[in-house]
Design an enzyme around this catalytic site. Structure first.
Site, PDB file in Angstrom:
ATOM      1  N   GLY A 527      20.011  -0.129  40.782  1.00  0.00           N
ATOM      2  CA  GLY A 527      19.353   1.187  40.818  1.00  0.00           C
ATOM      3  C   GLY A 527      20.085   2.222  39.994  1.00  0.00           C
ATOM      4  O   GLY A 527      19.466   3.146  39.458  1.00  0.00           O
ATOM      5  N   THR A 548       9.286  -2.254  15.894  1.00  0.00           N
ATOM      6  CA  THR A 548       8.050  -2.127  15.106  1.00  0.00           C
ATOM      7  C   THR A 548       8.104  -1.079  14.006  1.00  0.00           C
ATOM      8  O   THR A 548       7.173  -0.992  13.222  1.00  0.00           O
ATOM      9  CB  THR A 548       6.840  -1.825  16.015  1.00  0.00           C
ATOM     10  OG1 THR A 548       7.132  -0.730  16.875  1.00  0.00           O
ATOM     11  CG2 THR A 548       6.490  -3.038  16.850  1.00  0.00           C
ATOM     12  N   GLU A 550      10.032   0.718  10.529  1.00  0.00           N
ATOM     13  CA  GLU A 550      10.722   0.167   9.352  1.00  0.00           C
ATOM     14  C   GLU A 550      10.352  -1.305   9.182  1.00  0.00           C
ATOM     15  O   GLU A 550      11.149  -2.111   8.700  1.00  0.00           O
ATOM     16  CB  GLU A 550      12.242   0.328   9.485  1.00  0.00           C
ATOM     17  CG  GLU A 550      12.744   1.738   9.296  1.00  0.00           C
ATOM     18  CD  GLU A 550      12.587   2.257   7.877  1.00  0.00           C
ATOM     19  OE1 GLU A 550      12.895   1.512   6.941  1.00  0.00           O
ATOM     20  OE2 GLU A 550      12.134   3.389   7.713  1.00  0.00           O
TER      21      GLU A 550
END
Length: 756
Positions: A527, A548, A550
């Site tokens: 946690g 995702t 460059e």
């Protein structure tokens, strides 16, 4: 004095046998070590030797009841293990015998077993009572020395930059209003620009020091302060400024580069479009030259042809816009044009529309936006004309006549950005690992209900296994990226196609690694890892996008694989078979030398820890995939399938090749680096890290190696066991290894990682 059912001769070996069988890693070479020691032990009778030899039979191992008896005998002695002794296990054995039988000498043969098997206290201290609780981290290695090795020739630049990050302006905080967060990050970028860091990669004439390699190090270290800072900085100075530097000529440098480096001219890099993300060649924005006015008209033809996800879009005054250049009715392909977006009052200029992308999963300190252009005119001189120009007479000219080569040459100049993104991802992974491991070196959880003190998280084998290989990989990837940037910046290698292939693959596997690592660290902190104050939550959101942008990782791996297949170009055109036959010959050779029972099931330590084995395994996978892929494509083309369709049919195969090639490249680059290390002590540590990374990586691809017959089930199992063993061996040094990342104390703000 208590009695024991065992003779003194036998009793002195029992702690060793208990460790050996509890470890369950008894190999032929290890059995030989013990057998030789027994053979030459003059304190043993023939009867005792026979008994000890019998307990070494892996086909008929000691019964569980025997092991329990050994354990009981050891426990009843109440002897405690003293880790600080020169030969801890030998001394422990001597004391156990002395407890039962009176004073007994230290056996030299036991010392030899301890030395030759490399048995260390951290392998067995969980089996015995330890006299003094051992330190959470060993001081055998020095974190400063390790950090110095990683910084290499860039030590001064990196150290100075880390000191700069101690300024209060970089103090990390929770930001939940994107406008306020963006202003904080913009102020940080301007602060760094005033210190000269923005122009660092530019020529001296424009305020820089021509140090692209040092710039990449800064990119990683900025992640220690904040991910948004790293990306905003990269957009302004690397993408916008870099496009002017790499694609423009002296007139552009003189007019814009100095102001860009000082962050007085804020810019953005407008390449990606909503309708065409990774397909740069297919972008729809047009740049049409009007010979009558000597201007270029920038236009977005359709609703989804706008520029999308453009960093700095709301703060910038100018954009480097990539568009289809049309001259005299002919499309000359994608070029970059500098287009002003706003006036001095920061008002949008006519024909330009910018929309905020809004809140994102992460990096909310970066102002991403969409941009549309409606018949926006700019002077002909705004064309970044290093690789293609419009002459004064209105005709197009380029020294690179082939449009394909021209396009890839232009994009190849921007490969440095992909290296920097991978470095930023690696920086995020290093930070998360440091938080998780420092937490594990303090946090205690569970015990055996006998001990008063609970056990440290890092002393649990499962915790070691989930984090230690990731630390090893961080070292391997650091070295690989350092070498890539060095090669990219090497002026003696003007053709960047090979480096583009290499970087495409490394960027993919490293940013995926970074995301996986940060998630593992989050879970390892429970946690506490979910709390924003401990920074891992923000790192998860910030680094996620690195897979995702460059270049989408999947697309980049395809690009990398196609680069590997360059030897087969003639084959794609249904021409000669020379390259195919060459690979086929190598493949046959592989079968003769590796696909045999002796090799596929070889499990001794010297073999599994040998870099030659790792390199051979990585190389075999790359070449086997290359050969089989080329054969599949050839077969499709022979059947009349167009080459584009043939590639579509083998996309998953291409991905496997791209990944295999990248894994091999990272490891061999690391090995070359380790070979140059002068200090034997540190070299041994780096070798062990490389071994863990290699075996861990091979283990992830074990299914393929088993299918190919390269390794048998016995070897696969032995690799798994050796990975676990290496994690245990590195346990005493794990704190020093993350400190070796060099993250400054003023950046390590996560409460669970701070010593109180």
């Amino acid at each position: 004095m208590q009695e024991s059912n065992y003779s003194s001769e036998i009793l002195q070996y029992i702690p060793f046998y208990y460790v050996i069988w509890s470890d369950d890693l008894l190999t032929t070479s290890e059995i030989n070590v013990v057998q030789n020691a027994i053979d030459t032990d003059k304190t043993l009778s023939d009867k005792s030797k026979a008994q000890l030899f019998a307990w070494l039979d892996t086909y008929n191992p000691p019964a569980d009841t025997e092991l329990k008896k050994w354990k009981q005998t050891i426990s009843n002695s109440s002897v405690k293990l003293v880790e600080s002794e020169t030969y801890p296990l030998s001394a422990f054995s001597q004391k156990v015998v002395s407890h039962y039988k009176g004073n007994y000498p230290l056996n030299e043969q036991l010392k030899q077993i301890e030395i030759q098997l490399g048995i260390q206290p951290n392998h067995y201290n969980h089996l015995f009572d330890v006299a003094v609780s051992h330190e959470a981290t060993s001081s055998f290695y020095n974190a400063h020395d390790i950090d110095t090795i990683l910084k290499g020739k860039h030590a001064k630049v990196v150290d100075d930059f880390r000191k700069t990050l101690s300024d209060p302006i970089f103090k990390w905080d929770v930001h939940r209003n994107k406008e306020e967060f963006r202003q904080v990050v913009l102020n940080q970028v301007k602060f760094l620009a005033n210190k000269g860091y923005g122009a660092m990669a530019y020529p001296e004439a424009y305020g820089g020091i021509n140090d692209m390699e040092g710039y990449a190090y800064m990119f990683e270290n900025m992640m220690f302060a904040d991910g948004s800072l790293s990306i905003k900085f990269g957009v302004q100075f690397g993408l916008f400024g870099g496009s002017i530097q790499k694609l423009g000529t002296k007139k552009h440098h003189d007019q814009y580069l100095m102001e860009t480096g000082k962050a007085k001219l804020l810019g953005c890099f407008a390449m990606t479009e909503t309708g065409h993300g990774s397909n740069v060649r297919g972008i729809k924005t047009t740049a049409t030259y009007d010979s009558k006015t000597d201007q270029i008209i920038i236009h977005t033809p359709g609703k989804n042809d706008n520029k999308e996800y453009i960093g700095n879009a709301l703060h910038s005054k100018m954009a480097s816009v990539f568009a289809q250049l049309i001259v005299n009715g002919k499309n000359e392909g994608v070029h970059a044009i500098l287009v002003p977006l706003r006036n001095n009052n920061h008002e949008l200029l006519p024909g330009i529309l910018v929309e905020d992308n809004g809140y994102k999963l992460g990096l909310n300190g970066v102002d991403n936006g969409k941009i549309w252009f409606n018949q926006v005119t700019v002077p002909r001189e705004n064309l970044l004309n290093k690789y293609g120009d419009i002459k004064e007479d209105g005709t197009y000219y380029s020294e690179i006549k082939n449009p394909n080569k021209r396009f890839f040459t232009m994009l190849g100049t921007l490969v440095g950005g992909r290296i920097c993104v991978a470095r930023a991802g690696l920086g995020g992974a290093k930070y998360a690992l440091t938080v998780a491991i420092k937490h594990a070196l303090k946090r205690r959880q569970f015990n055996d209900s006998v001990k008063i003190q609970e056990d440290l998280l890092i002393d649990y084998p499962t915790h070691q296994l989930r984090l230690t290989p990731l630390v090893a990989s961080a070292y391997v990837y650091h070295v690989a990226l350092d070498k890539m940037m060095q090669q990219y910046c090497d002026p003696s290698q003007p053709d960047k196609r090979k480096i583009e292939t290499q970087v495409a693959g490394l960027k993919s596997i490293i940013t995926w690694y970074a995301n996986d690592t940060i998630q593992e660290c989050r879970e390892a902190c429970g946690g506490k890892g979910y709390l924003i104050e401990n920074r891992i939550a923000d790192l998860k959101g910030d680094v996620d996008i690195f897979t995702t942008f460059e270049g989408d990782n999947t697309v980049l791996l395809l690009l990398s694989a196609k680069g590997v297949l360059s030897d087969f170009k003639s084959e794609f055109n249904s021409a000669g078979f020379t390259a195919v036959l060459k690979i086929l010959g190598i493949q046959i050779n592989d079968k003769l030398t590796t696909i045999n029972p002796v090799y596929t099931n070889k499990v001794d330590k010297d073999h599994l820890y040998n870099p030659k084995f790792h390199k051979h395994a990585f190389d075999y996978r790359t070449r086997r995939l290359t050969y089989s892929l080329a054969m599949r494509i050839r077969d499709y083309i022979k059947k009349g399938v167009p080459s584009y369709q043939a590639f579509l049919k083998v996309q998953t195969h291409l991905l496997a090749l791209g990944k295999a090639y990248s894994n091999e490249l990272a490891y061999t680059t690391y090995c070359d680096f380790v070979d140059t290390m002068a200090n034997d002590k540190n070299k041994a540590l780096f070798l062990k890290l490389g071994t863990l990374h290699a075996l861990y990586t091979l283990r992830q691809d074990a299914e393929w190696y088993l299918e190919q017959g390269y390794m048998g089930g016995t070897k696969s199992k032995a690799i798994r066991q050796r990975v676990e063993r290496l994690c245990t061996e590195l346990r005493p040094h794990i704190g020093v290894l993350v400190d070796g990342f060099g993250i400054p104390d003023h950046c390590m703000t996560a409460p669970i990682a701070i010593d109180h």
